[in-house]
Motif scaffolding. Structure first.
Motif, PDB file in Angstrom:
ATOM      1  N   UNK A 257      31.901  43.888  51.122  1.00 40.72           N
ATOM      2  CA  UNK A 257      32.893  44.864  50.627  1.00 40.72           C
ATOM      3  C   UNK A 257      32.408  46.295  50.873  1.00 40.72           C
ATOM      4  N   UNK A 258      31.128  46.533  50.612  1.00 41.18           N
ATOM      5  CA  UNK A 258      30.601  47.881  50.848  1.00 41.18           C
ATOM      6  C   UNK A 258      30.645  48.233  52.336  1.00 41.18           C
ATOM      7  N   UNK A 259      30.343  47.250  53.177  1.00 36.44           N
ATOM      8  CA  UNK A 259      30.371  47.490  54.623  1.00 36.44           C
ATOM      9  C   UNK A 259      31.781  47.801  55.113  1.00 36.44           C
ATOM     10  N   UNK A 260      32.770  47.100  54.586  1.00 33.37           N
ATOM     11  CA  UNK A 260      34.166  47.365  54.990  1.00 33.37           C
ATOM     12  C   UNK A 260      34.561  48.778  54.557  1.00 33.37           C
ATOM     13  N   UNK A 261      34.173  49.130  53.329  1.00 33.34           N
ATOM     14  CA  UNK A 261      34.513  50.471  52.835  1.00 33.34           C
ATOM     15  C   UNK A 261      33.844  51.548  53.693  1.00 33.34           C
ATOM     16  N   UNK A 268      38.225  56.949  58.860  1.00 36.29           N
ATOM     17  CA  UNK A 268      39.264  57.613  58.073  1.00 36.29           C
ATOM     18  C   UNK A 268      40.506  56.742  57.893  1.00 36.29           C
ATOM     19  N   UNK A 269      40.262  55.505  57.535  1.00 35.74           N
ATOM     20  CA  UNK A 269      41.373  54.597  57.189  1.00 35.74           C
ATOM     21  C   UNK A 269      41.553  54.618  55.662  1.00 35.74           C
ATOM     22  N   UNK A 317      43.943  49.573  58.777  1.00 37.57           N
ATOM     23  CA  UNK A 317      45.175  50.090  59.376  1.00 37.57           C
ATOM     24  C   UNK A 317      46.448  49.468  58.803  1.00 37.57           C
ATOM     25  N   UNK A 318      46.309  48.502  57.906  1.00 38.37           N
ATOM     26  CA  UNK A 318      47.506  47.822  57.386  1.00 38.37           C
ATOM     27  C   UNK A 318      48.386  48.782  56.586  1.00 38.37           C
ATOM     28  N   UNK A 319      49.688  48.523  56.635  1.00 35.56           N
ATOM     29  CA  UNK A 319      50.622  49.318  55.818  1.00 35.56           C
ATOM     30  C   UNK A 319      50.844  48.631  54.459  1.00 35.56           C
ATOM     31  N   UNK A 349      42.396  51.946  49.935  1.00 34.05           N
ATOM     32  CA  UNK A 349      43.557  51.785  50.828  1.00 34.05           C
ATOM     33  C   UNK A 349      44.837  52.307  50.184  1.00 34.05           C
ATOM     34  N   UNK A 350      44.811  52.536  48.884  1.00 35.98           N
ATOM     35  CA  UNK A 350      46.009  53.001  48.165  1.00 35.98           C
ATOM     36  C   UNK A 350      47.094  51.942  48.059  1.00 35.98           C
ATOM     37  N   UNK A 351      46.775  50.720  48.450  1.00 30.25           N
ATOM     38  CA  UNK A 351      47.825  49.689  48.502  1.00 30.25           C
ATOM     39  C   UNK A 351      47.817  48.831  47.235  1.00 30.25           C
TER      40      UNK A 351
END
Ligand SMILES: Nc1nc2c(c(=O)[nH]1)N[C@H]1C(S)=C(S)[C@@H](COP(=O)(O)OP(=O)(O)OC[C@H]3O[C@@H](n4cnc5c(=O)[nH]c(N)nc54)[C@H](O)[C@@H]3O)O[C@H]1N2
Ligand SMILES: Nc1nc2c(c(=O)[nH]1)N[C@H]1C(S)=C(S)[C@@H](COP(=O)(O)OP(=O)(O)OC[C@H]3O[C@@H](n4cnc5c(=O)[nH]c(N)nc54)[C@H](O)[C@@H]3O)O[C@H]1N2
Ligand code: SF4
Ligand SMILES: [Mo]
Length: 748
Positions: A257-261, A268-269, A317-319, A349-351
């Motif tokens: 999880x830390x690596x993905x973040x 800048x995703x 990049x997901x919406x 991601x704000x999602x």
């Protein structure tokens, strides 16, 4: 096009050869039911709707309940067969007392005498050693009314701080993580939001076997083009159909999880507006994850860099997206950190709080959600209130008509209660809906502690493996013998309807508890006439709390196929999706959608730490445990349902061909798995679907087949969940078949 729901029969055919009505003996009496009762499956947290066919006070089969929106008539093999347990010859129809010379070690006892003896023992222990010398272990398969009553019974009748529940082994890492990040502990979205998500991320959840109906939601998302990412040390059935599989080394998810973040930040995703307006704590977290470069993440997690990069890109990049996890990331000594790591990825991601943008932990037991809301946890009061908070105590004490000062302070977690038994601090134990001897780690220790008790009473409908150590066993009720509510995986409160009466001397659990209160001479607050009265009190006790049920009524549930809490007033429709912009909650008071005074969600730095027990030269293999589709939890119920036993009759050690070859183990060989705590000998199942450094054993069996002889009693410092998913073992071909191999398969 969305995939059409699969009909029940297809599911049966999909999962196994057994048709629904294969219980030959009772076929003779015909299958024409007197009536159909709309209710829910008694097993997992999905709580599929179904209709029980009832004839002469016996459940004889089921019909799909197509209109219930969550499962639309579908069931997994357990739901199809669940009706078979009621007629099992082992069903307790009378109280039992320990009688070493009787066959089976127990003899029947009149119900009233059993209650009197239990009350007398509790009284004696409390007189001599104080109220806290009696502890209570409760369960999340109970209806919410019963769970509520158990919390009240411990605090008001027994006046002991020591009550905890089996959700301690299940949902608590998610609960702590969710409370820390969102201020509320519930799936954030209804499952319909899975279907429209562009990316579905699944960490540590064997969805096809453990949340089978959710598979249909994931597949519908896939039909619409969603990318499915699965993170698991094993290629689970759902992982076989996913787009990207990350074979994580057990105990290393936080690094992932830390690596993905870190990748999201580097590329800048991020949803900067969401982070700025609706969260706090991002800068400190961004600083902390800088070190989680791709090479470092790959090295720690055992996942190839290319796969991590791909996952980060799809997620970044997901919406729209839906992230789900279950016990695979939660059953760890850093389970809370894992959960916080997952939430950090979602918040960055704000999602969340929007259609098709979701996050959830998948609940486990039937009432895995409702069972953790209304006060059977050691530090909790109804409405998800805190036992240590003076205002919360005052509110609940008023509803209970007691003085707040009379309520005990928080107790300890379920495992710690066993340590208290060891120290002689707890001497009497009442358990209901819990089978700790099979389900707690390091079961050799648990067995010793049970035998150290002065008095132990269990309430169950079967003489489960733990109850065999009891002095008295009181015959409780099956799910279909009582009514009440449960909250299923989405946070939807639904109604269990009564189909039949308890047989013989068996009683509805809440009646047993009230009979005990009366026999103890402390009936005040335990004179309910039915579960509806308990529910109505629960509504008031929860009013104004985070888990506010005040506006939920049984009628509203029936009319709407369930009501999502929170639901503060009777004209409130309930809250299927949490955290929508502009939504109100009692903590934020309009400041924002999250359950903190400023209305904002919290990022938390979630540092990586390895599992408590690392592999070494002596114990070089990672041991992990979990489930199979046809068995349920400690197996008390499903090991008594013939067709389910046939599907998976005994536990096996899943082992990769490479490791098997190295150890000269062939498929089917007796194989011994040894840890620092104990050992088990089971047949090997050589499969390519597991990491070569890891072996897996399902834990649904007792005694010499119990995985928990081997597991470690390490716990998360915050949630106190046991580390079922990682310890270090030695694996070797067994010198000889185990003793039990020669015996007939025991009933238990
Ligand atoms: N058939 C069936 N269904 C059930 C139950 C049951 O007993 N039987 N029980 C119900 C209950 S109470 C619960 S809690 C749920 C549990 O549902 P799940 O959590 O989905 O089930 P588990 O098998 O415990 O573990 C899930 C996965 O975690 C993986 N895993 C192990 N270690 C790690 C790790 O370190 N990281 C990651 N990412 N994955 C890891 C395992 O390989 C396994 O595939 O199921 C519910 N549904
Ligand atoms: N190694 C290992 N161990 C694990 C896990 C793992 O993944 N690996 N998973 C853990 C998890 S997630 C969980 S949830 C626990 C579960 O652990 P337990 O809660 O101990 O397992 P259950 O089989 O549900 O035991 C419940 C008992 O309650 C009874 N019961 C069910 N419904 C009712 C009811 O309505 N009334 C009464 N009176 N009795 C009832 C059943 O007959 C059974 O005897 O196991 C944990 N243990
Ligand atoms: S065990 Fe779970 S998924 Fe299977 S039928 Fe029952 S509630 Fe549904
Ligand atoms: Mo669970």
């Amino acid at each position: 096009m969305a995939q059409q729901p699969i009909a029940t029969l297809d599911i049966i055919q999909h999962f196994g050869p057994h048709l629904a009505y294969s219980d030959g003996a009772r076929l003779d009496r015909g299958l024409d039911p007197d009536r159909l009762v709309k209710t829910h499956c008694c097993f997992c947290g999905q709580q599929c709707g179904l209709q029980l066919k009832v004839k002469d006070n016996e459940v004889i089969g089921f019909e799909p309940w197509d209109e219930f929106p969550f499962n639309q008539g579908m069931l997994c093999p357990k739901g199809v067969k669940r009706y078979l347990q009621g007629a099992h010859p082992d069903r307790l129809v009378s109280a039992q007392e320990r009688a070493p010379h009787a066959p089976g070690g127990f003899a029947p006892l009149a119900y009233d005498a059993a209650i009197e003896r239990t009350a007398a023992a509790i009284h004696r222990i409390q007189q001599a050693h104080g109220n806290g010398a009696v502890g209570v272990l409760s369960g999340a398969s109970l209806t919410t009314e019963k769970a509520y009553l158990m919390g009240k019974f411990a605090r008001v009748c027994l006046k002991t701080p020591y009550i905890d529940y089996n959700g301690r082994l299940c949902m608590v890492s998610a609960g702590v993580g969710n409370k820390k990040a969102f201020g509320i502990d519930r799936a954030a979205n209804p499952w319909s939001d899975i279907i429209g998500a562009e990316v579905v991320w699944i960490s540590g959840a064997n969805i096809a076997e453990c949340a089978p109906i959710t598979t249909n939601y994931v597949w519908q998302a896939r039909e619409q083009g969603a990318k499915i990412i699965v993170v698991d040390p094993r290629i689970t059935p759902l992982a076989r159909t996913c787009d990207l599989f990350l074979p994580v080394k057990p105990g290393r998810d936080i690094a992932l999880f830390n690596g993905i973040l870190q990748q999201m930040i580097e590329h800048d995703w991020l949803d900067h507006a969401f982070i700025a307006e609706q969260t706090v704590g991002f800068d400190a977290l961004a600083e902390a994850v800088r070190e989680w470069t791709l090479p470092r993440t790959a090295e720690v997690t055992g996942i190839a860099e290319r796969l991590i990069r791909q996952a980060a890109e799809w997620w970044g990049l997901a919406k729209s997206s839906f992230l789900m996890h279950a016990r695979g990331i939660e059953h760890h000594s850093h389970g809370v950190q894992n959960v916080l790591g997952a939430i950090n990825m979602v918040l960055a991601s704000g999602r969340i709080g929007r259609k098709n943008c979701g996050y959830a932990t998948i609940t486990g037991q039937a009432n895995g959600q409702g069972g953790r809301e209304h006060g059977q946890k050691c530090d909790q009061l109804p409405g998800a209130r805190d036992l240590a908070n003076p205002e919360h105590r005052a509110h609940v004490a008023k509803v209970w008509d007691v003085s707040p000062d009379d309520l005990p302070q928080p107790g300890v977690d379920a495992y710690e209660m066993f340590r208290k038994i060891e120290r002689g601090e707890i001497r009497g134990l009442l358990s209901i809906c819990f089978n700790p001897l099979v389900s707690l780690p390091d079961s050799n220790y648990v067995a010793r502690m049970l035998d150290k008790l002065d008095f132990y009473v269990a309430i169950d409908f079967f003489l489960n493996d733990t109850a065999r150590h009891a002095d008295i066993v009181l015959p409780g009720s099956l799910q279909e013998e009582d009514e009440g509510v449960v909250a299923q995986v989405e946070g939807r409160v639904i109604k269990i309807n009564k189909a039949v009466d308890p047989p013989g001397d068996a009683r509805q659990d809440w009646k047993i508890i009230q009979d005990l209160a009366k026999a103890l001479g402390r009936p005040h607050g335990f004179t309910f006439h039915n579960p509806r009265e308990i529910f109505d009190e629960l509504r008031r006790a929860s009013q104004g709390g985070v888990a506010d049920y005040y506006g939920i009524t049984w009628e509203k549930i029936e009319q709407n196929y369930g009501v999502f809490w929170p639901c503060p007033t009777e004209d409130h429709p309930g809250t299927p999706r949490l955290f929508e912009r502009g939504s109100h909650n009692p903590i934020a008071n309009g400041a924002g959608p999250f359950y903190f005074p400023d209305g904002k969600a919290r990022f938390h730095v979630a540092p990586y730490s390895p599992p408590t027990e690392e592999t070494d030269a002596e114990y070089p293999v990672i041991f992990t445990t979990g489930r199979v589709v046809s068995q349920f939890l400690s197996g008390t119920q499903t090991r008594r349902i013939g067709p389910l036993v046939e599907q998976y009759p005994e536990p096996r050690v899943e082992i990769h061909p490479q490791l098997a070859a190295q150890l000269e183990i062939n498929d089917g060989d007796w194989t011994t798995v040894t840890s620092r705590r104990g050992e088990i000998t089971l047949r090997a199942q050589v499969v390519k679907t597991i990491r070569p450094d890891t072996v897996f054993v399902p834990y649904h069996w007792a005694g010499p087949k119990s995985a928990n002889r081997v597991t470690i009693a390490a716990q998360d410092p915050l949630s106190k969940i046991p580390e079922y998913k990682v310890c270090a073992v030695r694996v070797a071909k067994a010198a000889a078949p185990p003793d039990y191999a020669a015996q007939l398969e025991p009933q238990q």
